[in-house]
Design a protein around this motif. Structure first.
Motif, PDB file in Angstrom:
ATOM      1  N   ALA A 117     -50.461 -23.780 -54.434  1.00 43.96           N
ATOM      2  CA  ALA A 117     -49.664 -22.575 -54.161  1.00 43.96           C
ATOM      3  C   ALA A 117     -48.333 -22.956 -53.506  1.00 43.96           C
ATOM      4  N   GLY A 118     -48.401 -23.873 -52.537  1.00 39.15           N
ATOM      5  CA  GLY A 118     -47.191 -24.267 -51.813  1.00 39.15           C
ATOM      6  C   GLY A 118     -46.217 -25.046 -52.679  1.00 39.15           C
ATOM      7  N   VAL A 119     -46.731 -26.014 -53.458  1.00 41.79           N
ATOM      8  CA  VAL A 119     -45.800 -26.840 -54.258  1.00 41.79           C
ATOM      9  C   VAL A 119     -45.164 -26.007 -55.361  1.00 41.79           C
ATOM     10  N   LEU A 171     -40.871 -28.372 -47.348  1.00 45.47           N
ATOM     11  CA  LEU A 171     -42.312 -28.196 -47.574  1.00 45.47           C
ATOM     12  C   LEU A 171     -43.061 -29.010 -46.522  1.00 45.47           C
ATOM     13  N   CYS A 172     -43.779 -28.327 -45.640  1.00 43.80           N
ATOM     14  CA  CYS A 172     -44.484 -29.027 -44.547  1.00 43.80           C
ATOM     15  C   CYS A 172     -45.984 -29.050 -44.819  1.00 43.80           C
ATOM     16  N   GLU A 173     -46.567 -30.217 -44.670  1.00 46.64           N
ATOM     17  CA  GLU A 173     -47.993 -30.405 -44.979  1.00 46.64           C
ATOM     18  C   GLU A 173     -48.634 -31.188 -43.833  1.00 46.64           C
ATOM     19  N   HIS A 176     -63.099 -14.611 -68.152  1.00 40.22           N
ATOM     20  CA  HIS A 176     -63.850 -14.182 -66.966  1.00 40.22           C
ATOM     21  C   HIS A 176     -62.934 -13.980 -65.768  1.00 40.22           C
ATOM     22  N   ARG A 177     -61.772 -13.442 -66.007  1.00 39.16           N
ATOM     23  CA  ARG A 177     -60.821 -13.099 -64.941  1.00 39.16           C
ATOM     24  C   ARG A 177     -60.941 -11.620 -64.630  1.00 39.16           C
ATOM     25  N   ASP A 178     -60.884 -11.300 -63.385  1.00 38.38           N
ATOM     26  CA  ASP A 178     -60.722  -9.907 -63.002  1.00 38.38           C
ATOM     27  C   ASP A 178     -59.432  -9.388 -63.655  1.00 38.38           C
ATOM     28  N   ALA A 210     -48.795 -20.924 -47.090  1.00 38.79           N
ATOM     29  CA  ALA A 210     -49.663 -21.281 -48.233  1.00 38.79           C
ATOM     30  C   ALA A 210     -50.633 -22.336 -47.727  1.00 38.79           C
ATOM     31  N   ALA A 211     -51.335 -22.008 -46.652  1.00 41.43           N
ATOM     32  CA  ALA A 211     -52.101 -22.988 -45.885  1.00 41.43           C
ATOM     33  C   ALA A 211     -53.580 -23.008 -46.251  1.00 41.43           C
ATOM     34  N   GLY A 212     -53.944 -22.438 -47.419  1.00 40.65           N
ATOM     35  CA  GLY A 212     -55.333 -22.511 -47.878  1.00 40.65           C
ATOM     36  C   GLY A 212     -56.294 -21.943 -46.845  1.00 40.65           C
ATOM     37  N   LEU A 236     -56.356 -18.747 -39.638  1.00 38.80           N
ATOM     38  CA  LEU A 236     -56.160 -19.195 -38.258  1.00 38.80           C
ATOM     39  C   LEU A 236     -54.670 -19.150 -37.893  1.00 38.80           C
ATOM     40  N   PHE A 237     -53.837 -19.637 -38.814  1.00 36.62           N
ATOM     41  CA  PHE A 237     -52.392 -19.686 -38.541  1.00 36.62           C
ATOM     42  C   PHE A 237     -51.831 -18.282 -38.306  1.00 36.62           C
ATOM     43  N   LEU A 238     -52.193 -17.354 -39.208  1.00 37.26           N
ATOM     44  CA  LEU A 238     -51.649 -15.997 -39.099  1.00 37.26           C
ATOM     45  C   LEU A 238     -52.263 -15.259 -37.913  1.00 37.26           C
ATOM     46  N   TYR A 298     -63.856 -27.083 -49.397  1.00 33.75           N
ATOM     47  CA  TYR A 298     -63.953 -25.700 -48.937  1.00 33.75           C
ATOM     48  C   TYR A 298     -63.118 -24.816 -49.836  1.00 33.75           C
ATOM     49  N   ILE A 299     -63.565 -23.605 -50.040  1.00 35.90           N
ATOM     50  CA  ILE A 299     -62.871 -22.628 -50.892  1.00 35.90           C
ATOM     51  C   ILE A 299     -62.579 -21.385 -50.056  1.00 35.90           C
ATOM     52  N   ASP A 300     -61.325 -20.981 -50.034  1.00 35.05           N
ATOM     53  CA  ASP A 300     -60.985 -19.764 -49.279  1.00 35.05           C
ATOM     54  C   ASP A 300     -61.221 -18.535 -50.152  1.00 35.05           C
ATOM     55  N   GLY A 321     -57.675 -20.593 -57.791  1.00 32.80           N
ATOM     56  CA  GLY A 321     -56.230 -20.638 -57.588  1.00 32.80           C
ATOM     57  C   GLY A 321     -55.525 -21.827 -58.204  1.00 32.80           C
ATOM     58  N   PHE A 322     -56.299 -22.829 -58.640  1.00 34.27           N
ATOM     59  CA  PHE A 322     -55.636 -23.976 -59.267  1.00 34.27           C
ATOM     60  C   PHE A 322     -54.950 -23.502 -60.556  1.00 34.27           C
ATOM     61  N   GLY A 323     -55.698 -22.780 -61.363  1.00 35.83           N
ATOM     62  CA  GLY A 323     -55.114 -22.251 -62.599  1.00 35.83           C
ATOM     63  C   GLY A 323     -53.997 -21.266 -62.321  1.00 35.83           C
TER      64      GLY A 323
HETATM   65  C1  LIG Z   1     -65.133 -27.455 -55.673  1.00 33.90           C
HETATM   66  C2  LIG Z   1     -64.014 -26.535 -56.104  1.00 33.90           C
HETATM   67  C3  LIG Z   1     -63.881 -26.190 -57.448  1.00 33.90           C
HETATM   68  C4  LIG Z   1     -62.835 -25.369 -57.852  1.00 33.90           C
HETATM   69  N1  LIG Z   1     -62.599 -25.180 -59.187  1.00 33.90           N
HETATM   70  C5  LIG Z   1     -61.503 -24.519 -59.617  1.00 33.90           C
HETATM   71  C6  LIG Z   1     -61.155 -24.471 -60.986  1.00 33.90           C
HETATM   72  O1  LIG Z   1     -61.807 -25.070 -61.827  1.00 33.90           O
HETATM   73  N2  LIG Z   1     -60.068 -23.751 -61.360  1.00 33.90           N
HETATM   74  C7  LIG Z   1     -59.296 -23.095 -60.452  1.00 33.90           C
HETATM   75  O2  LIG Z   1     -58.339 -22.433 -60.854  1.00 33.90           O
HETATM   76  N3  LIG Z   1     -59.560 -23.193 -59.114  1.00 33.90           N
HETATM   77  C8  LIG Z   1     -60.632 -23.880 -58.682  1.00 33.90           C
HETATM   78  N4  LIG Z   1     -60.895 -24.014 -57.337  1.00 33.90           N
HETATM   79  C9  LIG Z   1     -60.053 -23.309 -56.378  1.00 33.90           C
HETATM   80  C10 LIG Z   1     -58.711 -23.991 -56.189  1.00 33.90           C
HETATM   81  O3  LIG Z   1     -58.893 -25.369 -55.942  1.00 33.90           O
HETATM   82  C11 LIG Z   1     -57.976 -23.327 -55.023  1.00 33.90           C
HETATM   83  O4  LIG Z   1     -57.953 -21.913 -55.201  1.00 33.90           O
HETATM   84  C12 LIG Z   1     -56.558 -23.808 -54.879  1.00 33.90           C
HETATM   85  O5  LIG Z   1     -56.474 -25.203 -54.975  1.00 33.90           O
HETATM   86  C13 LIG Z   1     -56.009 -23.366 -53.530  1.00 33.90           C
HETATM   87  O6  LIG Z   1     -54.715 -23.879 -53.398  1.00 33.90           O
HETATM   88  P1  LIG Z   1     -53.905 -23.638 -52.052  1.00 33.90           P
HETATM   89  O7  LIG Z   1     -52.580 -24.242 -52.257  1.00 33.90           O
HETATM   90  O8  LIG Z   1     -53.973 -22.197 -51.699  1.00 33.90           O
HETATM   91  O9  LIG Z   1     -54.765 -24.373 -50.926  1.00 33.90           O
HETATM   92  P2  LIG Z   1     -54.953 -25.917 -50.581  1.00 33.90           P
HETATM   93  O10 LIG Z   1     -54.972 -26.760 -51.787  1.00 33.90           O
HETATM   94  O11 LIG Z   1     -56.141 -25.996 -49.694  1.00 33.90           O
HETATM   95  O12 LIG Z   1     -53.639 -26.283 -49.805  1.00 33.90           O
HETATM   96  C14 LIG Z   1     -53.336 -25.780 -48.513  1.00 33.90           C
HETATM   97  C15 LIG Z   1     -52.636 -26.884 -47.768  1.00 33.90           C
HETATM   98  O13 LIG Z   1     -52.102 -26.352 -46.555  1.00 33.90           O
HETATM   99  C16 LIG Z   1     -52.144 -27.392 -45.596  1.00 33.90           C
HETATM  100  N5  LIG Z   1     -52.001 -26.769 -44.256  1.00 33.90           N
HETATM  101  C17 LIG Z   1     -52.855 -25.924 -43.664  1.00 33.90           C
HETATM  102  N6  LIG Z   1     -52.383 -25.540 -42.456  1.00 33.90           N
HETATM  103  C18 LIG Z   1     -51.193 -26.161 -42.293  1.00 33.90           C
HETATM  104  C19 LIG Z   1     -50.231 -26.164 -41.254  1.00 33.90           C
HETATM  105  N7  LIG Z   1     -50.375 -25.421 -40.154  1.00 33.90           N
HETATM  106  N8  LIG Z   1     -49.125 -26.940 -41.408  1.00 33.90           N
HETATM  107  C20 LIG Z   1     -48.940 -27.688 -42.538  1.00 33.90           C
HETATM  108  N9  LIG Z   1     -49.842 -27.716 -43.546  1.00 33.90           N
HETATM  109  C21 LIG Z   1     -50.945 -26.951 -43.437  1.00 33.90           C
HETATM  110  C22 LIG Z   1     -53.490 -28.034 -45.855  1.00 33.90           C
HETATM  111  O14 LIG Z   1     -53.566 -29.337 -45.317  1.00 33.90           O
HETATM  112  C23 LIG Z   1     -53.569 -28.008 -47.365  1.00 33.90           C
HETATM  113  O15 LIG Z   1     -53.133 -29.214 -47.962  1.00 33.90           O
HETATM  114  C24 LIG Z   1     -61.945 -24.820 -56.886  1.00 33.90           C
HETATM  115  C25 LIG Z   1     -62.070 -25.187 -55.545  1.00 33.90           C
HETATM  116  C26 LIG Z   1     -63.075 -26.063 -55.158  1.00 33.90           C
HETATM  117  C27 LIG Z   1     -63.131 -26.509 -53.719  1.00 33.90           C
END
Ligand SMILES: Cc1cc2nc3c(=O)[nH]c(=O)nc-3n(C[C@H](O)[C@H](O)[C@H](O)COP(=O)(O)OP(=O)(O)OC[C@H]3O[C@@H](n4cnc5c(N)ncnc54)[C@H](O)[C@@H]3O)c2cc1C
Length: 461
Positions: A40-42, A57-59, A79-81, A225-227, A232-234, A380-382, A414-416
């Protein structure tokens, strides 16, 4: 790291995303700071930089090292909502051009996904899903069992049939976020890894800066976009993001010579081909829900989702409850934060469950017999109460800060969706006409009296 005695190879340990150069010097001032370098962030950072904005972009750890490198790698429309469909259609359009856009390999391939079912009733439901897809001119179809298994010679799954969507695809979780982050850097953006953002500062009630562990960056907009950390952040800023976490386990195989290209889902296992010739394997039985204090605080909001997941998830009450109980919820800009204490969240895989999944696949499919286990990991999955992401300003919620945006709660798929989320978020930040109607994704839906529930039947998929 543990050793698998059958292969004498290290089989646990986290998946390592491709490296991204680190910008050590923080800019004094930018237009936008994006917090979190998952998908989401990238994607948000790249979209904003392409529009000429100055972005940092801070990580807190490494690019893509949490959820975005651990997922199954499915990029699916099926199978999407329906509330997510417009955003996913846009995402797939963007995925198709992502290698060219980034000048790098993200692993995206339109390989098709076969969703098999074992009962007539489920096959009927697949007809409904096919119809939803056809409304978007996506040529998905329901296949009888022999035709569904044609692409997987030798597989003996006791299925009634399947939904097959040739427009579904895959990408490589360990490659995609780094490729996109590198493209963002090429446009002049800066990527700061091992750089946790502690908090947001305001001036005149609006966003004016972020404070990181390495210093302050002035800015007028911030995208959280902190997953799994976004809640916690908000929360520290006085904003409630109702989010819980579940865990999933994945197994990676050694290369499978002449293995099938298509991705397959059966009730006991799923497999999808990787660029390295191996497969990412998982199954519904590997899901774990650890009870935490948030489980109780958010129970009323999550009741519909938890009810329909009750039989599929393993529930555990253990040390995670105590760990989260001890987490600080409030801190100031000079305090060390939980983000600095956990650079990369690396939960333990459920080895027993995933090995059972793989054994079932090997028994059913000779192509996998004798193929070794290369690695296992968990992530972990949010999850949001309606299983729909938040891509939103904070307008309409208690604690609203003009200039603060949220792209989080991607709810396990969220990857897709990542590229579409990045585009929509960039539209919201810049005030452009949004690429899709953003109202479904607004944060205020959880507090404005809207009915909140996952789509009927969506969690059974
Ligand atoms: C086992 C598994 C299977 C999945 N399969 C699929 C799939 O097949 N298809 C699909 O579409 N999705 C799938 N997902 C879901 C998908 O991976 C996520 O929805 C998506 O990657 C979330 O992306 P994100 O950028 O929101 O979060 P993340 O990838 O978690 O990124 C958030 C980033 O924020 C950073 N961060 C947090 N707090 C701070 C802070 N205060 N300062 C700086 N950095 C911070 C973290 O270190 C992290 O790197 C799956 C997930 C899992 C775990």
């Amino acid at each position: 790291m543990s050793l698998d005695t059958t292969t004498a190879m290290p089989t646990n340990g986290r998946p390592i995303p491709d490296p991204v150069p680190n910008d050590l010097t923080l800019p004094q001032s930018v237009d936008v700071v994006v917090i979190g370098a998952g998908i989401a962030g990238v994607c948000t950072a790249l979209e904003l930089a392409e529009r000429g904005l100055k972005v940092a972009l801070c990580e807190k750890g490494d690019v893509g090292a949490e959820q975005s490198s651990r997922n199954w790698g499915w990029v699916r429309l099926s199978h999407r909502d329906p509330r997510e469909m417009p955003l996913m259609v846009e995402s797939v359009r963007l995925w198709k051009g992502m290698n060219e856009r980034t000048g790098a390999e993200t692993g995206y391939r339109q390989c098709g996904i076969t969703f098999s079912v074992t009962t007539d009733e489920a096959l009927k439901e697949e007809e409904d899903w096919a119809q939803i897809l056809q409304e978007y001119q996506i040529p998905a179809r329901v296949l009888p069992a022999p035709e569904a298994l044609n692409a997987f010679p030798g597989l003996t799954a006791p299925i009634k049939g399947a939904l097959y969507n040739p427009h579904d695809g895959r990408a490589e979780p360990q490659k995609a976020s780094p490729a996109i982050a590198n493209a963002f850097r090429m446009l002049g953006g800066t990527v700061h890894q091992n750089c946790a953002v502690r908090t947001v500062e305001t001036s005149g009630g609006k966003v004016s800066a972020v404070v990181t562990e390495n210093g302050t960056i002035r800015c007028s907009s911030v995208v959280v976009a902190a997953g799994i950390w976004s809640r916690l952040f908000l929360g520290n800023l006085g904003i409630d993001l109702p989010m819980l976490k579940t865990t999933g386990t994945v197994l990676r195989t050694d290369p499978v010579p002449d293995g099938p290209e298509g991705t397959f889902k059966f009730q006991d296992y799923t497999f999808r081909r990787r660029l390295d010739g191996g497969y990412s394997i998982s199954g519904p039985q590997t899901g774990l829900y650890e009870i935490t204090p948030d489980s109780f605080w958010l129970a009323p909001k999550f009741f519909p989702a938890l009810k329909s997941e009750f039989t599929r998830l393993k529930f555990r009450f253990g040390k995670r409850f105590v760990q989260e109980m001890k987490l600080p919820r409030k801190w100031g800009a000079t305090d060390r934060t939980p983000f600095e204490d956990t650079r990369i969240y690396d939960p333990q895989p459920d080895t027993k469950a995933i090995d059972k999944v793989y054994a079932q696949l090997q028994a059913a499919y000779p192509a996998f017999q004798g193929v070794g286990i290369a690695q296992r990991w968990a992530g972990y999955i949010d999850v949001m109460p309606d299983i729909i992401p938040v891509v939103s300003s904070t307008e309409g919620v208690r604690g609203h800060i003009p200039g603060l945006f949220v792209a989080s709660g991607l709810s396990g798929h969220g990857f897709g969706l990542g590229p579409g989320i990045g585009k929509l978020m960039a539209d919201l930040v810049t005030g452009a006409v949004p690429v899709v109607d953003p109202s479904q994704y607004r944060l205020s839906r959880f507090s404005d009296g809207s009915k909140i529930a996952p789509m009927e039947g969506i969690l059974r998929r």
